[in-house]
Write an enzyme that holds these catalytic residues in place. Sequence first.
Site, PDB file in Angstrom:
ATOM      1  CD1 TRP A 168       6.273  -9.450  -1.953  1.00  0.00           C
ATOM      2  CD2 TRP A 168       6.515  -7.236  -1.802  1.00  0.00           C
ATOM      3  NE1 TRP A 168       6.622  -8.961  -3.196  1.00  0.00           N
ATOM      4  CE2 TRP A 168       6.781  -7.628  -3.136  1.00  0.00           C
ATOM      5  CE3 TRP A 168       6.616  -5.882  -1.468  1.00  0.00           C
ATOM      6  CZ2 TRP A 168       7.125  -6.707  -4.138  1.00  0.00           C
ATOM      7  CZ3 TRP A 168       6.960  -4.970  -2.467  1.00  0.00           C
ATOM      8  CH2 TRP A 168       7.203  -5.383  -3.769  1.00  0.00           C
TER       9      TRP A 168
ATOM     10  CG  ASP B 139       0.559  -8.460   1.035  1.00  0.00           C
ATOM     11  OD1 ASP B 139      -0.226  -8.471   0.062  1.00  0.00           O
ATOM     12  OD2 ASP B 139       1.741  -8.053   0.962  1.00  0.00           O
TER      13      ASP B 139
ATOM     14  CE  LYS C 225       2.910  -8.062  -7.816  1.00  0.00           C
ATOM     15  NZ  LYS C 225       2.866  -7.751  -6.430  1.00  0.00           N
TER      16      LYS C 225
HETATM   17  C1  LIG Z   1       3.695  -6.809  -5.456  1.00  0.00           C
HETATM   18  C2  LIG Z   1       3.445  -7.053  -4.006  1.00  0.00           C
HETATM   19  C3  LIG Z   1       3.401  -6.002  -3.063  1.00  0.00           C
HETATM   20  C4  LIG Z   1       3.683  -4.566  -3.433  1.00  0.00           C
HETATM   21  O1  LIG Z   1       2.667  -4.011  -4.160  1.00  0.00           O
HETATM   22  P1  LIG Z   1       2.724  -2.490  -4.637  1.00  0.00           P
HETATM   23  O2  LIG Z   1       1.388  -2.332  -5.272  1.00  0.00           O
HETATM   24  O3  LIG Z   1       3.872  -2.358  -5.578  1.00  0.00           O
HETATM   25  O4  LIG Z   1       2.892  -1.633  -3.447  1.00  0.00           O
HETATM   26  C5  LIG Z   1       3.117  -6.326  -1.753  1.00  0.00           C
HETATM   27  N1  LIG Z   1       2.907  -7.588  -1.365  1.00  0.00           N
HETATM   28  C6  LIG Z   1       2.955  -8.623  -2.229  1.00  0.00           C
HETATM   29  C7  LIG Z   1       2.699 -10.011  -1.739  1.00  0.00           C
HETATM   30  C8  LIG Z   1       3.229  -8.382  -3.573  1.00  0.00           C
HETATM   31  O5  LIG Z   1       3.267  -9.403  -4.439  1.00  0.00           O
END
Ligand SMILES: *Cc1c(COP(=O)(O)O)cnc(C)c1O
Length: 357
Positions: free
Chosen positions: A102, A169, A193
Amino acid sequence: MPKIHNFSAGPSILPRQAMEAGSRACLDFNGTGLSLLEMSHRGKEFIGVMDQAISLVKELLGVPSGYSVVFVGGGASLQFAMVPYNLLDEGETAAYLDTGTWANKAIKEANLFGNVKVVASSKDANYNFIPKGYAIPADAKYFHCTSNNTIFGTQMQHFPESPVPVVCDMSSDIFSRPVDVSKFGLIYAGAQKNMGIAGCTMAIIKNDLLGKVKRKIPSMLDYKIHIEGESMYNTPPVFPVYLAMETLKWVKQLGGVNAMQKRNEEKAQRLYTEIDANPLFKGTCAKEDRSRMNVCFVMEKPELEDAFNKAAEAANLSGLKGHRSVGGFRASIYNALELESIDALVAVMRDFARKHG
Ligand SMILES: *Cc1c(COP(=O)(O)O)cnc(C)c1O
């Protein structure tokens, strides 16, 4: 139906009560006789949902004044672009910490808008640790990091002192532990998540970072427009926002992020203890950087993987297959996963060791 223990990495397990509220709201929202899915987002019912979702975020994380909270569409992946679009001018530099898939995607997008300085990377070790002791250049516009690396199973247990605003993030560990929001310039997290279902992303933005880049920003990519529109500049993803609100209500009922942290520490500790004690399994990450959300482990004898997969399936353990970039297994143990599911997995691991050890 027997109970399925859901270790999926995302979309992932949600509190049962949030899904029940969601199913009711689909048919009759709060006794209005209308479905939440077929009413105006400008009506008082949905405005109430959005207001409550935003105020729960502020309350649970103790968001200080001077920050705004928005819900937008596009997933965390759109934030990879929105962050530099709003904060980084051409010719300027942003600092990024490379801790996995990511982080890499975030770096790729930032490169479209300005210069990226990767301050440290654990790529050569297949991202099995979090780099430390790096320097963040004081002339960078911001420093970007990923708090929890969903795929590789590492998590930042400390955030570095930074001379520039920190952008993080937190998609896969938001609301799993307390965070001091005042130490961040911008936090974002996709919902699916730990906060709800796919379709909305939450961002917490320090207001005074905005409005400084020279470029023109399309409205839908402009944080200011979403803040001014109170997350209703256009039609928001009504159902994902509702599910986020119900999930956050559950977090609050259980005692907030401190209680979540305690619960998550206990789950993680029980599982890592078994991984370390069981002769058939080993963890893939540096111990001090192990994630409390995504527990990655492999087998000492990879030829036993298929048999373990079958044993896990037979015990109704779902979603344990590791990401292809790590292999082995990954147990995602987000907020909503109960301790009994950890115990079910540990029991299968022990039983397997007795039979195959
Ligand atoms: C799942 C995830 C993403 C991507 O998320 P999307 O909603 O599919 O764009 C980005 N960063 C992390 C840390 C993730 O776990």
